[in-house]
Write a protein that holds these residues in place. Structure first.
Motif, PDB file in Angstrom:
ATOM      1  N   ASP A   1     -28.306 -38.578 -41.722  1.00 57.76           N
ATOM      2  CA  ASP A   1     -27.935 -39.019 -40.370  1.00 57.76           C
ATOM      3  C   ASP A   1     -28.084 -37.866 -39.380  1.00 57.76           C
ATOM      4  OD1 ASP A   1     -27.199 -41.609 -41.144  1.00 57.76           O
ATOM      5  OD2 ASP A   1     -25.100 -41.041 -41.473  1.00 57.76           O
ATOM      6  N   PHE A   2     -27.520 -36.722 -39.762  1.00 59.11           N
ATOM      7  CA  PHE A   2     -27.542 -35.571 -38.856  1.00 59.11           C
ATOM      8  C   PHE A   2     -28.964 -35.109 -38.588  1.00 59.11           C
ATOM      9  CE2 PHE A   2     -27.925 -31.013 -38.261  1.00 59.11           C
ATOM     10  CZ  PHE A   2     -27.227 -30.870 -37.070  1.00 59.11           C
ATOM     11  N   GLU A   3     -29.769 -35.005 -39.627  1.00 58.91           N
ATOM     12  CA  GLU A   3     -31.137 -34.537 -39.420  1.00 58.91           C
ATOM     13  C   GLU A   3     -31.898 -35.455 -38.468  1.00 58.91           C
ATOM     14  OE1 GLU A   3     -32.960 -33.943 -43.274  1.00 58.91           O
ATOM     15  OE2 GLU A   3     -32.518 -31.794 -43.127  1.00 58.91           O
ATOM     16  N   ALA A   4     -31.657 -36.766 -38.573  1.00 57.48           N
ATOM     17  CA  ALA A   4     -32.315 -37.709 -37.665  1.00 57.48           C
ATOM     18  C   ALA A   4     -31.817 -37.527 -36.234  1.00 57.48           C
ATOM     19  CB  ALA A   4     -32.082 -39.139 -38.141  1.00 57.48           C
ATOM     20  N   LEU A   5     -30.497 -37.334 -36.072  1.00 55.68           N
ATOM     21  CA  LEU A   5     -29.945 -37.101 -34.735  1.00 55.68           C
ATOM     22  C   LEU A   5     -30.512 -35.828 -34.122  1.00 55.68           C
ATOM     23  CD1 LEU A   5     -26.152 -37.963 -35.261  1.00 55.68           C
ATOM     24  CD2 LEU A   5     -27.738 -39.166 -33.737  1.00 55.68           C
ATOM     25  N   TRP A   6     -30.525 -34.759 -34.899  1.00 50.81           N
ATOM     26  CA  TRP A   6     -31.018 -33.473 -34.396  1.00 50.81           C
ATOM     27  C   TRP A   6     -32.483 -33.586 -33.997  1.00 50.81           C
ATOM     28  CZ3 TRP A   6     -28.975 -28.828 -33.082  1.00 50.81           C
ATOM     29  CH2 TRP A   6     -29.867 -27.766 -32.897  1.00 50.81           C
ATOM     30  N   ALA A   7     -33.308 -34.169 -34.853  1.00 53.05           N
ATOM     31  CA  ALA A   7     -34.734 -34.286 -34.555  1.00 53.05           C
ATOM     32  C   ALA A   7     -34.965 -35.120 -33.295  1.00 53.05           C
ATOM     33  CB  ALA A   7     -35.474 -34.904 -35.740  1.00 53.05           C
ATOM     34  N   ASP A   8     -34.178 -36.186 -33.120  1.00 51.85           N
ATOM     35  CA  ASP A   8     -34.336 -37.029 -31.937  1.00 51.85           C
ATOM     36  C   ASP A   8     -33.901 -36.274 -30.681  1.00 51.85           C
ATOM     37  OD1 ASP A   8     -35.270 -39.458 -30.932  1.00 51.85           O
ATOM     38  OD2 ASP A   8     -33.277 -40.366 -30.923  1.00 51.85           O
ATOM     39  N   LEU A   9     -32.819 -35.504 -30.774  1.00 53.74           N
ATOM     40  CA  LEU A   9     -32.391 -34.705 -29.628  1.00 53.74           C
ATOM     41  C   LEU A   9     -33.448 -33.681 -29.242  1.00 53.74           C
ATOM     42  CD1 LEU A   9     -28.620 -34.102 -30.454  1.00 53.74           C
ATOM     43  CD2 LEU A   9     -29.507 -35.144 -28.361  1.00 53.74           C
ATOM     44  N   VAL A  10     -34.021 -33.015 -30.225  1.00 56.91           N
ATOM     45  CA  VAL A  10     -35.073 -32.033 -29.935  1.00 56.91           C
ATOM     46  C   VAL A  10     -36.212 -32.708 -29.182  1.00 56.91           C
ATOM     47  CG1 VAL A  10     -36.840 -30.545 -30.960  1.00 56.91           C
ATOM     48  CG2 VAL A  10     -34.499 -30.501 -31.851  1.00 56.91           C
TER      49      VAL A  10
END
Length: 272
Positions: free
Chosen positions: A195-204
């Motif tokens: 979940d976190f990796e997807a959130l971080w990548a989308d924010l970037v």
């Protein structure tokens, strides 16, 4: 309050306008007069951002008697703003906290919540208390995940906590959680590493678009139709400032609440 992409865009703009130039620095308002005098006549070396904080770096010109780099820390807060004009600049209008003028161009700063001289130790202390910034290449996202994974606070609150992640504001918080299908009230301990990796990548990705375009764009092209944006000069959003309207994806009424003193928007059906 400006979100992180705005500060990174400002830093890039100031590097382009002022980088490498000897500048006259004053405080027409007078509130930063002593600090301005310290860097007056120095070379504007660069500007960079950490989250919602802007750091300007000044260096002595070649052959100058004084040595060492000087830093100015700026936090725009709710009302701070920079303006530009060609040089010679017109007499200042209003409460200009900081004026930086090169031979061809200058900038004025009005209304910041902070404008102060910084030492390298001050900057180290600031960076130490901020979470990783999705727009910085030296960011360590694992620090943010570690903070989230051990917290029972809602992820909607954690994303806005600058000690957890720097630069994320209300628009990105609402929209990235919608795009991920995550309920903003889900506890941090229930956010998986995936979940976190997807959130971080989308924010970037989204915040880089914000830097490039100068505006927040969060709606996927396939969904960029239907109900207008929440304001005439803003792009469409999925849920931000759309309380009571139909979700663009499923038609469910977009919900609204206040979380930690900030307005929160989400779709109860799409975000579970």
């Amino acid at each position: 309050m400006p979100e992180g992409h705005t500060l990174h865009r400002l830093a890039g703009r100031q590097r382009k306008l002022l980088g490498g130039k000897t500048v006259a620095v004053t405080s027409p308002q007078g509130r930063f007069a002593e600090g301005a005098a310290v860097v007056d006549g120095m070379v504007f070396h660069t500007a960079e951002a950490w989250g919602k904080h802007l750091i300007q770096r000044y260096r002595p010109f070649a052959g100058a008697r004084r040595s060492g780099e000087r830093l100015i820390h700026i936090h725009l807060g709710l009302y701070g703003a920079f303006s530009e004009q060609t040089a010679p600049m017109a007499p200042p209008v209003g409460q200009v906290r900081l004026r930086i003028e090169a031979t061809d161009v200058g900038v004025d700063l009005r209304g910041p919540s902070a404008c102060q001289l910084y030492t390298p130790a001050d900057l180290d202390a600031l960076v130490a208390r901020l979470g990783p910034d999705p727009l910085r290449r030296d960011a360590r996202p694992e620090r943010a995940f570690a903070a989230i994974a051990r917290s029972t606070r809602p992820i909607g609150a954690l994303l806005m906590d600058q000690k957890v992640m720097a630069g994320v504001g209300n628009v990105y918080r609402a929209e990235v959680l919608f795009r991920a299908g995550i309920d903003p009230y889900r506890q941090g301990t229930r956010i998986s590493h995936d979940d976190f990796e997807a959130l971080w990548a989308d924010l970037v990705t989204l915040m880089r678009v914000g830097v490039r375009k100068g505006r927040i764009h969060v709606v996927r092209p396939a969904d960029d139709h239907g109900a207008p944006s929440y304001a005439a000069d803003r792009p469409r959003t999925y849920v931000y400032r759309r309380a009571g309207e139909d979700c663009r994806i499923c038609g469910t009424t977009v919900a609204h609440a206040v979380l930690d003193g900030r307005n929160l928007f989400w779709c109860p059906a799409c975000q579970r």
